[in-house]
Motif scaffolding. Structure first.
Motif, PDB file in Angstrom:
ATOM      1  N   VAL A  70       0.854  -1.180   0.000  1.00 34.95           N
ATOM      2  CA  VAL A  70       0.000   0.000   0.000  1.00 34.95           C
ATOM      3  C   VAL A  70       0.891   1.233   0.000  1.00 34.95           C
ATOM      4  O   VAL A  70       1.789   1.347   0.827  1.00 34.95           O
ATOM      5  CB  VAL A  70      -0.941   0.031   1.230  1.00 34.95           C
ATOM      6  N   ARG A  71       0.643   2.153  -0.938  1.00 37.74           N
ATOM      7  CA  ARG A  71       1.438   3.387  -1.040  1.00 37.74           C
ATOM      8  C   ARG A  71       0.521   4.559  -1.369  1.00 37.74           C
ATOM      9  O   ARG A  71      -0.491   4.395  -2.029  1.00 37.74           O
ATOM     10  CB  ARG A  71       2.487   3.285  -2.150  1.00 37.74           C
ATOM     11  N   VAL A  72       0.954   5.744  -0.912  1.00 39.63           N
ATOM     12  CA  VAL A  72       0.280   6.980  -1.295  1.00 39.63           C
ATOM     13  C   VAL A  72       1.316   7.866  -1.952  1.00 39.63           C
ATOM     14  O   VAL A  72       2.408   8.063  -1.415  1.00 39.63           O
ATOM     15  CB  VAL A  72      -0.326   7.702  -0.069  1.00 39.63           C
ATOM     16  N   LYS A  73       0.966   8.374  -3.149  1.00 37.40           N
ATOM     17  CA  LYS A  73       1.875   9.270  -3.849  1.00 37.40           C
ATOM     18  C   LYS A  73       1.067  10.227  -4.706  1.00 37.40           C
ATOM     19  O   LYS A  73       0.188   9.791  -5.456  1.00 37.40           O
ATOM     20  CB  LYS A  73       2.857   8.485  -4.720  1.00 37.40           C
ATOM     21  N   GLU A  74       1.381  11.493  -4.589  1.00 40.43           N
ATOM     22  CA  GLU A  74       0.774  12.541  -5.413  1.00 40.43           C
ATOM     23  C   GLU A  74      -0.745  12.463  -5.435  1.00 40.43           C
ATOM     24  O   GLU A  74      -1.371  12.514  -6.497  1.00 40.43           O
ATOM     25  CB  GLU A  74       1.353  12.495  -6.829  1.00 40.43           C
ATOM     26  N   GLY A  75      -1.351  12.321  -4.260  1.00 38.79           N
ATOM     27  CA  GLY A  75      -2.803  12.338  -4.158  1.00 38.79           C
ATOM     28  C   GLY A  75      -3.499  11.085  -4.632  1.00 38.79           C
ATOM     29  O   GLY A  75      -4.707  11.087  -4.854  1.00 38.79           O
ATOM     30  N   THR A  76      -2.754   9.994  -4.786  1.00 39.73           N
ATOM     31  CA  THR A  76      -3.343   8.735  -5.247  1.00 39.73           C
ATOM     32  C   THR A  76      -2.915   7.601  -4.319  1.00 39.73           C
ATOM     33  O   THR A  76      -1.747   7.488  -3.962  1.00 39.73           O
ATOM     34  CB  THR A  76      -2.895   8.409  -6.682  1.00 39.73           C
ATOM     35  N   LEU A  77      -3.868   6.764  -3.932  1.00 34.40           N
ATOM     36  CA  LEU A  77      -3.587   5.578  -3.128  1.00 34.40           C
ATOM     37  C   LEU A  77      -3.382   4.414  -4.083  1.00 34.40           C
ATOM     38  O   LEU A  77      -4.226   4.162  -4.957  1.00 34.40           O
ATOM     39  CB  LEU A  77      -4.746   5.274  -2.182  1.00 34.40           C
ATOM     40  N   HIS A  78      -2.257   3.718  -3.942  1.00 37.62           N
ATOM     41  CA  HIS A  78      -1.935   2.560  -4.783  1.00 37.62           C
ATOM     42  C   HIS A  78      -1.941   1.308  -3.904  1.00 37.62           C
ATOM     43  O   HIS A  78      -1.225   1.258  -2.901  1.00 37.62           O
ATOM     44  CB  HIS A  78      -0.556   2.708  -5.421  1.00 37.62           C
ATOM     45  N   VAL A  79      -2.726   0.320  -4.292  1.00 38.68           N
ATOM     46  CA  VAL A  79      -2.779  -0.959  -3.583  1.00 38.68           C
ATOM     47  C   VAL A  79      -2.438  -2.055  -4.583  1.00 38.68           C
ATOM     48  O   VAL A  79      -3.009  -2.120  -5.670  1.00 38.68           O
ATOM     49  CB  VAL A  79      -4.179  -1.226  -2.984  1.00 38.68           C
ATOM     50  N   ALA A  80      -1.479  -2.904  -4.219  1.00 37.88           N
ATOM     51  CA  ALA A  80      -1.102  -4.037  -5.068  1.00 37.88           C
ATOM     52  C   ALA A  80      -0.909  -5.255  -4.180  1.00 37.88           C
ATOM     53  O   ALA A  80      -0.441  -5.139  -3.043  1.00 37.88           O
ATOM     54  CB  ALA A  80       0.175  -3.733  -5.835  1.00 37.88           C
ATOM     55  N   ALA A  81      -1.259  -6.409  -4.697  1.00 35.68           N
ATOM     56  CA  ALA A  81      -1.068  -7.652  -3.948  1.00 35.68           C
ATOM     57  C   ALA A  81      -0.708  -8.756  -4.937  1.00 35.68           C
ATOM     58  O   ALA A  81      -1.283  -8.847  -6.021  1.00 35.68           O
ATOM     59  CB  ALA A  81      -2.331  -8.017  -3.179  1.00 35.68           C
ATOM     60  N   LYS A 134      -6.975  13.396   7.007  1.00 29.40           N
ATOM     61  CA  LYS A 134      -6.838  14.493   6.055  1.00 29.40           C
ATOM     62  C   LYS A 134      -5.766  15.474   6.514  1.00 29.40           C
ATOM     63  O   LYS A 134      -5.527  15.639   7.710  1.00 29.40           O
ATOM     64  CB  LYS A 134      -8.161  15.222   5.890  1.00 29.40           C
ATOM     65  N   ALA A 135      -5.101  16.131   5.558  1.00 30.59           N
ATOM     66  CA  ALA A 135      -4.033  17.086   5.851  1.00 30.59           C
ATOM     67  C   ALA A 135      -3.857  18.043   4.681  1.00 30.59           C
ATOM     68  O   ALA A 135      -4.561  17.958   3.678  1.00 30.59           O
ATOM     69  CB  ALA A 135      -2.722  16.353   6.137  1.00 30.59           C
ATOM     70  N   GLU A 136      -2.847  18.908   4.808  1.00 27.80           N
ATOM     71  CA  GLU A 136      -2.481  19.815   3.725  1.00 27.80           C
ATOM     72  C   GLU A 136      -1.792  19.028   2.617  1.00 27.80           C
ATOM     73  O   GLU A 136      -1.134  18.019   2.883  1.00 27.80           O
ATOM     74  CB  GLU A 136      -1.543  20.902   4.251  1.00 27.80           C
ATOM     75  N   PRO A 137      -1.878  19.474   1.363  1.00 22.95           N
ATOM     76  CA  PRO A 137      -1.249  18.759   0.244  1.00 22.95           C
ATOM     77  C   PRO A 137       0.269  18.618   0.409  1.00 22.95           C
ATOM     78  O   PRO A 137       0.924  19.494   0.958  1.00 22.95           O
ATOM     79  CB  PRO A 137      -1.568  19.624  -0.970  1.00 22.95           C
ATOM     80  N   SER A 138       0.817  17.484  -0.077  1.00 27.43           N
ATOM     81  CA  SER A 138       2.250  17.210  -0.032  1.00 27.43           C
ATOM     82  C   SER A 138       2.670  16.608  -1.368  1.00 27.43           C
ATOM     83  O   SER A 138       1.900  15.903  -2.003  1.00 27.43           O
ATOM     84  CB  SER A 138       2.567  16.225   1.095  1.00 27.43           C
ATOM     85  N   SER A 139       3.913  16.830  -1.785  1.00 31.70           N
ATOM     86  CA  SER A 139       4.369  16.318  -3.076  1.00 31.70           C
ATOM     87  C   SER A 139       5.193  15.035  -2.965  1.00 31.70           C
ATOM     88  O   SER A 139       5.614  14.482  -3.961  1.00 31.70           O
ATOM     89  CB  SER A 139       5.202  17.386  -3.800  1.00 31.70           C
ATOM     90  N   GLU A 140       5.449  14.549  -1.759  1.00 35.08           N
ATOM     91  CA  GLU A 140       6.264  13.343  -1.579  1.00 35.08           C
ATOM     92  C   GLU A 140       5.384  12.112  -1.420  1.00 35.08           C
ATOM     93  O   GLU A 140       4.321  12.167  -0.839  1.00 35.08           O
ATOM     94  CB  GLU A 140       7.148  13.486  -0.341  1.00 35.08           C
ATOM     95  N   GLY A 141       5.850  10.984  -1.918  1.00 36.06           N
ATOM     96  CA  GLY A 141       5.139   9.720  -1.753  1.00 36.06           C
ATOM     97  C   GLY A 141       5.586   9.039  -0.481  1.00 36.06           C
ATOM     98  O   GLY A 141       6.699   9.230   0.000  1.00 36.06           O
ATOM     99  N   THR A 142       4.714   8.198   0.088  1.00 32.84           N
ATOM    100  CA  THR A 142       5.024   7.485   1.331  1.00 32.84           C
ATOM    101  C   THR A 142       4.520   6.067   1.227  1.00 32.84           C
ATOM    102  O   THR A 142       3.428   5.817   0.733  1.00 32.84           O
ATOM    103  CB  THR A 142       4.335   8.170   2.525  1.00 32.84           C
ATOM    104  N   ARG A 143       5.307   5.114   1.728  1.00 32.61           N
ATOM    105  CA  ARG A 143       4.906   3.711   1.778  1.00 32.61           C
ATOM    106  C   ARG A 143       4.238   3.460   3.118  1.00 32.61           C
ATOM    107  O   ARG A 143       4.686   3.946   4.147  1.00 32.61           O
ATOM    108  CB  ARG A 143       6.135   2.808   1.634  1.00 32.61           C
ATOM    109  N   ILE A 144       3.159   2.677   3.143  1.00 38.18           N
ATOM    110  CA  ILE A 144       2.407   2.383   4.362  1.00 38.18           C
ATOM    111  C   ILE A 144       2.561   0.914   4.680  1.00 38.18           C
ATOM    112  O   ILE A 144       2.348   0.055   3.814  1.00 38.18           O
ATOM    113  CB  ILE A 144       0.905   2.729   4.175  1.00 38.18           C
ATOM    114  N   ASP A 145       2.946   0.594   5.931  1.00 37.61           N
ATOM    115  CA  ASP A 145       3.053  -0.804   6.361  1.00 37.61           C
ATOM    116  C   ASP A 145       1.663  -1.354   6.627  1.00 37.61           C
ATOM    117  O   ASP A 145       0.794  -0.674   7.177  1.00 37.61           O
ATOM    118  CB  ASP A 145       3.895  -0.917   7.640  1.00 37.61           C
ATOM    119  N   VAL A 146       1.433  -2.606   6.260  1.00 37.10           N
ATOM    120  CA  VAL A 146       0.166  -3.288   6.491  1.00 37.10           C
ATOM    121  C   VAL A 146       0.349  -4.223   7.667  1.00 37.10           C
ATOM    122  O   VAL A 146       1.288  -5.019   7.692  1.00 37.10           O
ATOM    123  CB  VAL A 146      -0.275  -4.088   5.235  1.00 37.10           C
ATOM    124  N   SER A 147      -0.546  -4.142   8.648  1.00 36.78           N
ATOM    125  CA  SER A 147      -0.438  -5.030   9.823  1.00 36.78           C
ATOM    126  C   SER A 147      -1.616  -5.948   9.919  1.00 36.78           C
ATOM    127  O   SER A 147      -2.614  -5.787   9.302  1.00 36.78           O
ATOM    128  CB  SER A 147      -0.320  -4.193  11.090  1.00 36.78           C
TER     129      SER A 147
END
Length: 147
Positions: A70-81, A134-147
């Motif tokens: 699961v990743r978020v980058k540039e206002g888009t959530l990406h999910v892959a499995a 929700k937050a202010e806009p950001s231009s960096e992508g972030t990886r999210i750990d799944v638990s």
């Protein structure tokens, strides 16, 4: 006796060709193909705006937590499995081995900016839940750990 119009046959031919082209286009429609394939490369999701957070709930049956990215980058959530499964059965002289590789992915444009550091993802009984404050806009992508 009435005269025969030579263009009537051409009109009929063009009508049949048009009908065949439309039928072929429907056969190759991605949504039609996805419905015919087992475990197609899309997942069913719900995206809910709860005021202070966005919550995505997605169906991913048959996967393990470590299979999910699961990743978020540039206002888009990406999910892959991805999941690789091997079954082996031995009876007498015959051996049967079946392999199956399943991959699903989905990219969802988010309707609001989210706090990437506050995102949490959980996976339970084949259902992925991603909570995004929700937050202010950001231009960096972030990886999210799944638990």
């Amino acid at each position: 006796m009435s005269k025969r119009n030579p263009f009537d046959e051409l009109d009929e031919l063009f009508d049949r060709m048009q009908a065949n082209m439309e039928k072929a286009a429907r056969m190759w429609d991605p949504e039609t193909l996805a419905g015919d394939l087992p475990r197609a490369s899309a997942m069913s999701i719900d995206l809910e705006d709860r005021g202070d957070e966005l919550v995505l709930t997605g169906d991913l049956p048959g996967f393990e937590t470590e299979d999910i990215d699961v990743r978020v980058k540039e206002g888009t959530l990406h999910v892959a499995a991805e999941h690789d499964e091997t079954a082996e059965e031995e009876t007498g002289e015959y051996v049967r081995r079946e392999r199956r590789w399943t991959s699903v992915s989905r990219s969802v444009p988010l309707p609001a900016a989210v706090d990437a550091d506050g995102i949490t993802a959980t996976y339970n009984n084949g259902v992925l839940t991603v909570r995004m404050p929700k937050a202010e806009p950001s231009s960096e992508g972030t990886r999210i750990d799944v638990s």
